[in-house]
Design an enzyme around this catalytic site. Sequence first.
Site, PDB file in Angstrom:
ATOM      1  N   ASP A  42      10.444  -0.590  -3.188  1.00 48.82           N
ATOM      2  CA  ASP A  42       9.495  -1.498  -2.535  1.00 48.82           C
ATOM      3  C   ASP A  42       9.242  -1.036  -1.096  1.00 48.82           C
ATOM      4  O   ASP A  42      10.034  -0.272  -0.536  1.00 48.82           O
ATOM      5  CB  ASP A  42      10.056  -2.928  -2.543  1.00 48.82           C
ATOM      6  CG  ASP A  42       8.969  -3.984  -2.466  1.00 48.82           C
ATOM      7  OD1 ASP A  42       7.809  -3.653  -2.133  1.00 48.82           O
ATOM      8  OD2 ASP A  42       9.272  -5.159  -2.741  1.00 48.82           O
TER       9      ASP A  42
ATOM     10  N   SER B  66       0.814  -1.217   0.000  1.00 51.16           N
ATOM     11  CA  SER B  66       0.000   0.000   0.000  1.00 51.16           C
ATOM     12  C   SER B  66       0.852   1.273   0.000  1.00 51.16           C
ATOM     13  O   SER B  66       0.309   2.358  -0.220  1.00 51.16           O
ATOM     14  CB  SER B  66      -0.927  -0.010   1.221  1.00 51.16           C
ATOM     15  OG  SER B  66      -0.176  -0.169   2.409  1.00 51.16           O
ATOM     16  N   THR B  67       2.154   1.169   0.261  1.00 53.80           N
ATOM     17  CA  THR B  67       3.030   2.351   0.222  1.00 53.80           C
ATOM     18  C   THR B  67       3.616   2.521  -1.178  1.00 53.80           C
ATOM     19  O   THR B  67       3.496   3.596  -1.784  1.00 53.80           O
ATOM     20  CB  THR B  67       4.144   2.232   1.280  1.00 53.80           C
ATOM     21  OG1 THR B  67       3.573   1.768   2.500  1.00 53.80           O
ATOM     22  CG2 THR B  67       4.817   3.575   1.504  1.00 53.80           C
TER      23      THR B  67
ATOM     24  N   GLU C  64       9.863 -10.258  -4.741  1.00 53.00           N
ATOM     25  CA  GLU C  64      10.445  -8.970  -4.333  1.00 53.00           C
ATOM     26  C   GLU C  64      11.963  -9.077  -4.169  1.00 53.00           C
ATOM     27  O   GLU C  64      12.707  -8.183  -4.588  1.00 53.00           O
ATOM     28  CB  GLU C  64       9.803  -8.502  -3.023  1.00 53.00           C
ATOM     29  CG  GLU C  64       8.350  -8.092  -3.205  1.00 53.00           C
ATOM     30  CD  GLU C  64       7.617  -7.814  -1.909  1.00 53.00           C
ATOM     31  OE1 GLU C  64       6.622  -7.093  -1.942  1.00 53.00           O
ATOM     32  OE2 GLU C  64       8.036  -8.329  -0.852  1.00 53.00           O
TER      33      GLU C  64
ATOM     34  N   ALA D 219       8.236  -2.180   3.080  1.00 50.74           N
ATOM     35  CA  ALA D 219       8.772  -3.137   4.050  1.00 50.74           C
ATOM     36  C   ALA D 219       7.834  -3.192   5.251  1.00 50.74           C
ATOM     37  O   ALA D 219       7.053  -2.269   5.488  1.00 50.74           O
ATOM     38  CB  ALA D 219      10.171  -2.731   4.501  1.00 50.74           C
ATOM     39  N   ASP D 220       7.920  -4.291   5.981  1.00 46.60           N
ATOM     40  CA  ASP D 220       7.114  -4.458   7.195  1.00 46.60           C
ATOM     41  C   ASP D 220       7.871  -4.045   8.450  1.00 46.60           C
ATOM     42  O   ASP D 220       7.252  -3.643   9.437  1.00 46.60           O
ATOM     43  CB  ASP D 220       6.660  -5.916   7.304  1.00 46.60           C
ATOM     44  CG  ASP D 220       5.834  -6.304   6.099  1.00 46.60           C
ATOM     45  OD1 ASP D 220       4.768  -5.697   5.902  1.00 46.60           O
ATOM     46  OD2 ASP D 220       6.277  -7.168   5.321  1.00 46.60           O
TER      47      ASP D 220
ATOM     48  N   GLY E 135       7.355  -9.288   3.153  1.00 50.34           N
ATOM     49  CA  GLY E 135       6.532 -10.458   2.897  1.00 50.34           C
ATOM     50  C   GLY E 135       5.176 -10.423   3.549  1.00 50.34           C
ATOM     51  O   GLY E 135       4.424 -11.397   3.490  1.00 50.34           O
TER      52      GLY E 135
ATOM     53  N   LYS F 222       6.983   1.484  10.701  1.00 53.00           N
ATOM     54  CA  LYS F 222       7.764   0.296  10.318  1.00 53.00           C
ATOM     55  C   LYS F 222       9.161   0.276  10.946  1.00 53.00           C
ATOM     56  O   LYS F 222       9.877  -0.710  10.814  1.00 53.00           O
ATOM     57  CB  LYS F 222       7.897   0.229   8.785  1.00 53.00           C
ATOM     58  CG  LYS F 222       6.589   0.303   8.020  1.00 53.00           C
ATOM     59  CD  LYS F 222       5.696  -0.859   8.329  1.00 53.00           C
ATOM     60  CE  LYS F 222       4.404  -0.863   7.532  1.00 53.00           C
ATOM     61  NZ  LYS F 222       4.529  -1.082   6.127  1.00 53.00           N
TER      62      LYS F 222
HETATM   63  C1  5RP Z   1       4.711  -7.479   0.419  1.00 55.40           C
HETATM   64  C2  5RP Z   1       5.664  -6.632   1.174  1.00 55.40           C
HETATM   65  C3  5RP Z   1       5.289  -5.208   1.368  1.00 55.40           C
HETATM   66  O1  5RP Z   1       6.278  -4.402   0.813  1.00 55.40           O
HETATM   67  C4  5RP Z   1       5.160  -4.936   2.829  1.00 55.40           C
HETATM   68  O2  5RP Z   1       4.188  -5.820   3.355  1.00 55.40           O
HETATM   69  C5  5RP Z   1       4.769  -3.482   3.117  1.00 55.40           C
HETATM   70  O3  5RP Z   1       3.460  -3.245   2.666  1.00 55.40           O
HETATM   71  P1  5RP Z   1       2.695  -1.900   2.987  1.00 55.40           P
HETATM   72  O4  5RP Z   1       3.416  -0.814   2.250  1.00 55.40           O
HETATM   73  O5  5RP Z   1       1.297  -2.152   2.493  1.00 55.40           O
HETATM   74  O6  5RP Z   1       2.727  -1.668   4.472  1.00 55.40           O
HETATM   75  O7  5RP Z   1       6.711  -7.035   1.603  1.00 55.40           O
HETATM   76  O8  5RP Z   1       5.158  -8.805   0.351  1.00 55.40           O
END
Ligand code: 5RP
Length: 229
Positions: free
Chosen positions: A87, A33-34, A109, A89-90, A101, A127
């Site tokens: 990308d 979503s980011t 990814e 990240a969590d 992930g 995060k």
């Molecule tokens: C997907 C991921 C995403 O990059 C991670 O979950 C972050 O997502 P969001 O930006 O929605 O918080 O690793 O596999």
Amino acid sequence: MDTEMPAPAKEAAGRAAARYVKSGMRVGLGTGSTVHWTIVELGERCSAGDLRIVCTATSMRTEDLASSMGLEVMTPDEIGALDLAIDGADEVDPQLNLTKGGGGAHTREKLIAQMAPRFVVVVDETKLVDALGPFGTPIEVLDFAPGVVARRVQALGAGTVTEREARSDNGNLLMDAHFGTISDPALLAGELSRIPGIVEHGLFLADMVERVVIAHGDGSVREITRSEL
Ligand code: 5RP
């Protein structure tokens, strides 16, 4: 720190990272979503004629979004090499090791991030963690002996290993291993990589990361570059 970040922070981080994309680049597009907002920004700049790029996508939903925004999307084999990957990240630790992930896309990814000499990560401040672990460590697993794999992961110190209902875009099982605080992400990443049946785990080590673009709840955006640490 807030655990829930308003969506504008994700949009701010995602759009800010698009500044690293220049015409002529081959770009890896992450999932979530980011980075969604990075893709929207890139699509808008391409539609306005301000940018010319080709892309590859880390998931089917990213491919759908990028195509719907008018971006040219190729497979990794077709595009061959990348100039930049972006990308989400969590979790991000102070050394810029990542957990990824949450969306189950970490195998694609990681493959795509490693095709690029530059990997830019976009997150909101929720995060940032002192040490990886609280989110859990996503693992993509072959649907052959998941119980055997889960027990081997537990033998590495995971208190619990849970299986998700959803599968990855590759058709494999997704699990989350809970190790508590991960004191040595590089050591654990190596141990997980040595378990047959694990397709890929969600620990992305800092040496992959060029910079992390971080949006705060007050609307400000800052960056941490690995070379500054
Ligand atoms: C997907 C991921 C995403 O990059 C991670 O979950 C972050 O997502 P969001 O930006 O929605 O918080 O690793 O596999």
